[in-house]
Write an enzyme that holds these catalytic residues in place. Structure first.
Site, PDB file in Angstrom:
ATOM      1  N   HIS A 193      32.739  13.306  53.725  1.00  0.00           N
ATOM      2  CA  HIS A 193      33.989  14.030  53.970  1.00  0.00           C
ATOM      3  C   HIS A 193      34.317  13.878  55.458  1.00  0.00           C
ATOM      4  O   HIS A 193      33.407  13.745  56.281  1.00  0.00           O
ATOM      5  CB  HIS A 193      33.736  15.500  53.625  1.00  0.00           C
ATOM      6  CG  HIS A 193      34.940  16.388  53.676  1.00  0.00           C
ATOM      7  ND1 HIS A 193      35.423  16.915  54.844  1.00  0.00           N
ATOM      8  CD2 HIS A 193      35.741  16.863  52.690  1.00  0.00           C
ATOM      9  CE1 HIS A 193      36.474  17.680  54.584  1.00  0.00           C
ATOM     10  NE2 HIS A 193      36.690  17.661  53.284  1.00  0.00           N
ATOM     11  N   ASP A 248      24.988  18.106  54.238  1.00  0.00           N
ATOM     12  CA  ASP A 248      26.268  18.731  53.908  1.00  0.00           C
ATOM     13  C   ASP A 248      26.186  19.172  52.452  1.00  0.00           C
ATOM     14  O   ASP A 248      26.290  18.362  51.531  1.00  0.00           O
ATOM     15  CB  ASP A 248      27.397  17.714  54.121  1.00  0.00           C
ATOM     16  CG  ASP A 248      28.753  18.255  53.675  1.00  0.00           C
ATOM     17  OD1 ASP A 248      28.801  19.332  53.057  1.00  0.00           O
ATOM     18  OD2 ASP A 248      29.769  17.579  53.943  1.00  0.00           O
ATOM     19  N   GLN A 252      29.356  20.596  48.519  1.00  0.00           N
ATOM     20  CA  GLN A 252      29.630  20.333  47.105  1.00  0.00           C
ATOM     21  C   GLN A 252      28.388  20.483  46.230  1.00  0.00           C
ATOM     22  O   GLN A 252      28.409  20.123  45.058  1.00  0.00           O
ATOM     23  CB  GLN A 252      30.200  18.923  46.929  1.00  0.00           C
ATOM     24  CG  GLN A 252      31.569  18.724  47.551  1.00  0.00           C
ATOM     25  CD  GLN A 252      32.669  19.524  46.861  1.00  0.00           C
ATOM     26  OE1 GLN A 252      32.488  20.033  45.753  1.00  0.00           O
ATOM     27  NE2 GLN A 252      33.803  19.642  47.517  1.00  0.00           N
ATOM     28  N   LYS A 254      33.756  27.558  48.220  1.00  0.00           N
ATOM     29  CA  LYS A 254      33.456  26.648  47.112  1.00  0.00           C
ATOM     30  C   LYS A 254      32.349  27.204  46.222  1.00  0.00           C
ATOM     31  O   LYS A 254      32.016  26.633  45.191  1.00  0.00           O
ATOM     32  CB  LYS A 254      33.056  25.274  47.650  1.00  0.00           C
ATOM     33  CG  LYS A 254      34.203  24.580  48.392  1.00  0.00           C
ATOM     34  CD  LYS A 254      33.780  23.215  48.878  1.00  0.00           C
ATOM     35  CE  LYS A 254      34.649  22.682  49.990  1.00  0.00           C
ATOM     36  NZ  LYS A 254      35.843  21.970  49.524  1.00  0.00           N
ATOM     37  N   CYS A 285      40.219  13.903  51.697  1.00  0.00           N
ATOM     38  CA  CYS A 285      39.588  13.955  53.031  1.00  0.00           C
ATOM     39  C   CYS A 285      38.415  12.988  53.122  1.00  0.00           C
ATOM     40  O   CYS A 285      37.388  13.298  53.728  1.00  0.00           O
ATOM     41  CB  CYS A 285      39.117  15.359  53.392  1.00  0.00           C
ATOM     42  SG  CYS A 285      40.435  16.534  53.545  1.00  0.00           S
TER      43      CYS A 285
HETATM   44  C1  PLP Z   1      31.507  17.414  51.152  1.00  0.00           C
HETATM   45  C2  PLP Z   1      32.357  18.335  51.957  1.00  0.00           C
HETATM   46  N1  PLP Z   1      32.044  18.564  53.242  1.00  0.00           N
HETATM   47  C3  PLP Z   1      32.774  19.400  53.998  1.00  0.00           C
HETATM   48  C4  PLP Z   1      33.870  20.055  53.510  1.00  0.00           C
HETATM   49  C5  PLP Z   1      34.667  20.946  54.415  1.00  0.00           C
HETATM   50  O1  PLP Z   1      34.693  22.254  53.944  1.00  0.00           O
HETATM   51  P1  PLP Z   1      35.767  23.287  54.462  1.00  0.00           P
HETATM   52  O2  PLP Z   1      37.105  22.653  54.282  1.00  0.00           O
HETATM   53  O3  PLP Z   1      35.571  24.474  53.594  1.00  0.00           O
HETATM   54  O4  PLP Z   1      35.457  23.578  55.892  1.00  0.00           O
HETATM   55  C6  PLP Z   1      34.242  19.846  52.179  1.00  0.00           C
HETATM   56  C7  PLP Z   1      35.427  20.503  51.623  1.00  0.00           C
HETATM   57  O5  PLP Z   1      36.300  19.881  51.065  1.00  0.00           O
HETATM   58  C8  PLP Z   1      33.463  18.966  51.393  1.00  0.00           C
HETATM   59  O6  PLP Z   1      33.785  18.720  50.128  1.00  0.00           O
END
Ligand code: PLP
Lengths: 151, 398
Positions: B114, B191, B194, B217, B355
């Site tokens: 991401h 990370d 997900q 999430k 993203c």
């Molecule tokens: C794999 C991953 N990392 C980071 C994020 C970032 O999370 P947030 O937008 O809640 O800060 C997301 C959210 O879409 C994600 O799916």
């Protein structure tokens, strides 16, 4: 299928979306701009060949995107070939107004009947606010291309 | 029967919600916990000498305890509350990374990441002259462990990767990758944005050095995230933001910082959100992550089968081990057009680059349609999705 969806995906939109007109690069373009919608990834590379009398002799584009953005770009090129840049600016404002105000009235900018039909086809997008930016991408790209002479 | 839809008030309306990977809906238990806390126990924390502030502080710290147990951290003070997964990722890069990376050092990430786990490292690359190596994916969206072995070298100082891909659902083997990082003296950053809502997280078992996720999430509120940091590292890390709440004493000549985790929680933290996150974790724990995973797996399997029967539809998420996400493209129908038409039939999916633009480039597409599932998802939701896709095909005449 409901009416709004039918309005959005009219045959003419689907047709232009599938087989966009004037879809190619242009070697001798006088004006060029790259339009990009970073949110959805739609891209339009627009080329214009404008003569010294400010007439758009040729216009074409390349790019990738949804049916709405491709159809809008395709119809725009059809509307502008052979027209003056003044007319193009007028049309840009008319399209802009069409999407941003509740007034759908675009009669006062002296467009031909064919162009009116094309714009009417596009106006179905108004019922889908998040898709308006797809329809306007080509036109905003036009605006920057007109201000962006190639040296 | 596994049926928890009724716990989610928002799902009472006519909607087929298939965008849980973007954000999960909230059960009544979370809504009530936050609202009860506001009604009875809310005040700023660690400040007031009055009872209410003490009560709020105790509740906030008990939420930290809940997180600690949820991820099986050794110590409660290894749990930092942030404002979201993105802020957690930034904290790792700008506190630990900025302090310890030197010119020529390598940070290893993957092609699945991401933007939140790409851009902060690019900033450090520019700032410090580090190298960013990217582990490529295979055609099916998986990454064999051998590719990590190739990418990780003596120069590697940080290996930062998604436990689960937000586009393809691919599950990466955290323990193995972490071991490879440790073998060269690097730290592993996981990370878990997900994964935390789908798979059990055990930071002691995997030996991860950093792990982060967002509350929203995980059926919790927006505005809160978690960053787990192993205590030995935590003690060496400089503050990320500065201000109130993170100090032990301030004069105009000198400021002494508080101990972790408060050192990393500058300003008034997301107090109400911490209570919501605690309720979300308890809610998930009561159902059981194993049961949730099994349910989601059956939905995913059904979706993969059902969608693969649709002519012209290509599923891009084909890793052998994957979590509750199906990402696909449809021949001659752009994902935004598909998304608009599906929306017209009450089906909420994500259409776009999610993203993860570098991943889109590598898959050779500009966008995908993504349907993602949660504990409230049902087989009928998949049926509605498939029916909507057939309608889209009808409109587009293919
Ligand atoms: C794999 C991953 N990392 C980071 C994020 C970032 O999370 P947030 O937008 O809640 O800060 C997301 C959210 O879409 C994600 O799916």
């Amino acid at each position: 299928m409901d009416n709004d969806l039918r309005e959005l995906y009219q045959d003419v939109i689907l047709d232009h979306g599938k087989s966009p007109r004037n879809f190619h690069a242009m070697a001798n373009a006088t004006n060029n701009a790259l339009g990009h919608n970073p949110l959805c990834g739609d891209k339009i590379d627009l080329f214009l060949s404008i003569d010294k009398n400010n007439v758009i002799q040729d216009i074409s584009f390349q790019g990738a995107g949804c049916a709405i953005s491709m159809a809008s770009a395709s119809m725009m090129t059809e509307m502008l070939k052979g027209k003056t840049t003044d007319h193009a600016v007028k049309l840009f404002h008319a399209v802009h107004n069409m999407f941003t105000s509740s007034e759908t009235d675009i009669k006062d900018c002296s467009v031909s009947e064919d162009d009116m039909d094309r714009l009417t086809a596009l106006s179905g997008v108004k019922e889908f606010p998040i898709r308006v930016k797809c329809a306007t991408l080509a036109w905003h790209t036009l605006d920057s291309a007109l201000n962006n002479k190639k040296s | 029967m596994f049926d928890y839809k009724k716990d989610f008030p928002i799902l009472n309306q006519k909607i087929v919600y298939l965008d849980t990977a973007a954000s999960a809906q909230k059960p009544l238990a979370v809504i009530d916990a936050m609202s009860d806390f506001i009604k009875h126990d809310y005040a700023n924390i660690h400040r007031g000498i009055y009872d209410l502030s003490q009560r709020a502080s105790d509740r906030y710290e008990s939420a930290r305890e809940t997180v600690k147990k949820f991820i099986n951290a050794r110590n409660t003070d290894e749990v930092i509350f942030t404002h979201g997964g993105t802020e957690s990722a930034n904290l790792v890069a700008y506190s630990y990374g900025r302090e310890f990376l030197r010119e020529g050092d390598e940070v290893v990430i993957t092609e699945l990441e991401h933007h939140a786990n790409i851009v902060p490292w690019q900033v450090l690359r520019k700032e410090k002259g580090i190298k960013l190596s990217v582990v490529p994916i295979d055609a099916d969206g998986s990454i064999p462990i051998e590719k990590f072995k190739t990418a990780i070298s003596d120069k590697t100082k940080i290996v930062s990767f998604a436990h689960v891909s937000n586009v393809l659902g691919t599950i990466l083997p955290v323990k193995e990758i972490t071991a490879l990082a440790h073998a060269v003296g690097a730290v592993a950053v996981v990370d878990a944005c997900q994964s935390v809502q789908h798979l059990p997280i055990d930071v002691q078992n995997t030996d991860a050095d950093f792990l982060f996720f967002s509350g929203h999430k995980l059926y919790g509120p927006t505005g809160i995230g978690v960053l787990y940091v192993k205590r030995a590292l935590l003690e060496k890390m400089p503050p990320y933001q500065t201000g109130g709440g993170m100090i032990s004493s301030v004069s105009f000549d000198e400021t002494l910082y508080a101990e972790a985790p408060l050192r990393f929680e500058a300003g008034t933290p997301p107090i109400i959100e911490a209570i919501g996150l605690q309720a979300a974790m308890n809610y998930v724990k009561n159902i059981g992550l194993d049961k949730i995973a099994a349910h989601e797996h059956s939905i995913l399997k059904y979706a993969d089968e059902k969608l693969s029967l649709i002519p012209g539809l290509k599923i891009l998420s084909n890793a052998g081990k994957k979590s509750a996400i199906v990402s696909f493209v449809i021949e001659n129908i752009h994902s935004h057009d598909a998304g608009t038409i599906l929306n017209n039939y009450g089906v909420a999916v994500r259409a776009g680059h999610h993203c993860a633009q570098p991943l889109m480039d590598s898959l050779g597409v500009s966008s995908t349609v993504r349907a993602s599932f949660g504990l409230y998802s049902a087989m009928e939701d998949v049926d509605a999705l498939a029916a909507g896709i057939y309608e889209a095909k009808k409109i587009f005449g293919n």
